[in-house]
Design a protein around this motif. Sequence first.
Motif, short mmCIF file in Angstrom:
data_model
loop_
_atom_site.label_atom_id
_atom_site.label_comp_id
_atom_site.label_asym_id
_atom_site.label_seq_id
_atom_site.Cartn_x
_atom_site.Cartn_y
_atom_site.Cartn_z
N GLY A 53 0.82 -1.21 0.00
CA GLY A 53 0.00 0.00 0.00
C GLY A 53 0.86 1.26 0.00
N HIS A 54 0.73 2.07 -1.05
CA HIS A 54 1.45 3.35 -1.06
C HIS A 54 0.85 4.26 0.01
N SER A 55 1.69 5.14 0.56
CA SER A 55 1.26 6.02 1.66
C SER A 55 0.06 6.90 1.32
N ASP A 71 6.84 4.30 0.62
CA ASP A 71 6.97 5.14 -0.56
C ASP A 71 7.23 4.28 -1.79
N SER A 72 7.30 4.93 -2.95
CA SER A 72 7.37 4.14 -4.18
C SER A 72 8.69 3.37 -4.27
N LEU A 73 9.79 3.95 -3.75
CA LEU A 73 11.07 3.23 -3.81
C LEU A 73 11.06 2.01 -2.88
N ARG A 93 -0.98 2.76 -11.59
CA ARG A 93 -0.51 1.79 -12.59
C ARG A 93 1.02 1.73 -12.70
N PHE A 94 1.71 2.90 -12.72
CA PHE A 94 3.15 2.82 -12.94
C PHE A 94 3.83 2.04 -11.80
N MET A 95 3.23 2.06 -10.60
CA MET A 95 3.82 1.33 -9.47
C MET A 95 3.71 -0.17 -9.70
N GLY A 96 2.54 -0.60 -10.17
CA GLY A 96 2.35 -2.02 -10.49
C GLY A 96 3.28 -2.45 -11.61
N CYS A 142 14.71 9.34 -15.85
CA CYS A 142 13.25 9.50 -15.77
C CYS A 142 12.80 9.22 -14.34
N TYR A 143 11.81 9.98 -13.95
CA TYR A 143 11.17 9.80 -12.65
C TYR A 143 10.44 8.46 -12.70
N VAL A 144 10.32 7.80 -11.53
CA VAL A 144 9.66 6.49 -11.50
C VAL A 144 8.20 6.59 -11.94
N ASN A 145 7.62 7.81 -11.83
CA ASN A 145 6.23 8.00 -12.28
C ASN A 145 6.17 8.09 -13.80
N THR A 146 6.57 7.01 -14.46
CA THR A 146 6.55 6.92 -15.93
C THR A 146 6.19 5.49 -16.31
N THR A 159 13.49 8.02 -7.95
CA THR A 159 12.28 8.40 -7.23
C THR A 159 12.55 9.73 -6.53
N SER A 160 11.55 10.24 -5.84
CA SER A 160 11.75 11.50 -5.13
C SER A 160 12.77 11.31 -4.00
N ALA A 161 12.96 10.07 -3.54
CA ALA A 161 13.90 9.81 -2.45
C ALA A 161 15.35 9.90 -2.92
N VAL A 204 -1.79 17.06 -8.34
CA VAL A 204 -1.97 17.28 -6.91
C VAL A 204 -1.00 18.38 -6.44
N HIS A 205 0.26 18.20 -6.72
CA HIS A 205 1.27 19.10 -6.13
C HIS A 205 1.36 20.46 -6.82
N GLU A 206 0.86 20.56 -8.06
CA GLU A 206 0.91 21.87 -8.72
C GLU A 206 -0.09 22.84 -8.10
N VAL A 227 7.28 19.51 2.36
CA VAL A 227 6.73 19.67 1.01
C VAL A 227 7.28 18.58 0.09
N HIS A 228 6.42 18.02 -0.74
CA HIS A 228 6.89 17.04 -1.73
C HIS A 228 7.59 17.78 -2.87
N THR A 229 8.68 17.19 -3.37
CA THR A 229 9.48 17.87 -4.40
C THR A 229 8.80 17.93 -5.76
N GLU A 230 7.60 17.38 -5.89
CA GLU A 230 6.83 17.58 -7.12
C GLU A 230 6.14 18.94 -7.12
N SER A 231 6.32 19.72 -6.04
CA SER A 231 5.64 21.01 -5.91
C SER A 231 6.46 22.11 -6.60
N GLY A 243 11.12 16.88 0.04
CA GLY A 243 11.57 15.52 -0.27
C GLY A 243 10.42 14.67 -0.73
N GLY A 244 10.64 13.36 -0.72
CA GLY A 244 9.58 12.43 -1.07
C GLY A 244 8.76 12.07 0.17
N THR A 245 7.78 11.21 -0.02
CA THR A 245 6.92 10.84 1.12
C THR A 245 7.75 10.16 2.21
N GLY A 246 8.75 9.38 1.82
CA GLY A 246 9.59 8.69 2.81
C GLY A 246 10.39 9.67 3.65
#
Length: 355
Positions: A53-55, A71-73, A93-96, A142-146, A159-161, A204-206, A227-231, A243-246
Amino acid sequence: MFGYSQEALGAESDRLHQALRHAGWTPSECGLIAPLTLRIRDLARQQRAVILGHSYQTPDILFGVADYRGDSLGLSRIARDCDADTIVFCGVRFMGETAKVLSPTKRVLLPNPDAGCSLSEAITGEDVRRLRRMHPDATFVCYVNTSAEVKAACDVCCTSANALAIVEAAPTDHVVFLPDTFMARNLAAMTTKRITGFDGRCIVHETFSAEALAAWRERVPGLRILVHTESPPEVVAAADLAGGTGDMVDYVRRSPDTSFMLVTECGLADRMRVEYPDKSFVGTCALCPHMKRIDLRRVLQVLEAPRPEQIVQIPPEVQAGAAAAIERMFEWTARGQDASRPHSNAGEVHRSSNP
Ligand code: 13P
Ligand code: SF4
């Protein structure tokens, strides 16, 4: 329901309420989901399935049925290393896909295959090939969100981590960072390397603004803003930690402070409320419509009778390239640990006490 005794249902309801009450769940709401969580855990045991389960998932998933939350990593490492026949990925999906690329012999199930990601959808493999012709001198990160196709077209993923550690470990001075425009700009402020970005954004973060953060700081004395670094860069600049969620989980765990604002998807604050009931989590967060497409009924359904589109498949022509990009991420972070980020090598992951 499902033939469980009143006694078993009562005990499960109490177990759930012990955790979920910190996220505002009532005893009767816990009673309603108790048959589902019992059945899901039974099926997972019978099928040698591990539930990740992702956070950003809801607390009933994280504290009711998941074997691991993180987190995703961290979750992608668990997917690779765990001794299971099946992985149920409660995430997007990209996590799966990442889990399947790393564990091609395991069956990877997505409770909702329509759970996408605005970043992942911002770029295709063809876009990467076009950019490669324009920037033949650059390392492509590339970011893992791909998608797996985009990963296969790049040199390495992150990843963001571990994004900064990966950029620093790149063998060239010029790095093309895809697809998150804000992360690319945030990284450019932290490295001497030349960063070329793309125009992807997280929906979300924008949405966060530096003005909103400043208003919360005034309202709550001693508030720590994470703050998440996607902001956007101006939001990152106003934070106590970016940073990332972790990284955020780790900051909350170590901090002697008691009030936090987690500028990210709302699921993380709910997770923290359960894990740290003595701390308070205030202020703005935003819901990811993709992450919230997963619920207990879908987790149960995917374990009972997965539909073909819920079973992750990676095209054979993409598998080797995507695996190389992800494995390279693990190798490069092992070489260049980012000392300011304790999770940059391994990710953040918490083994659950779900029975
Ligand atoms: P993490 O890599 O920090 O877990 O975040 C994934 C994500 O989708 C952030 O929006
Ligand atoms: Fe994608 Fe943003 Fe949702 Fe994360 S929060 S899954 S980056 S859309």
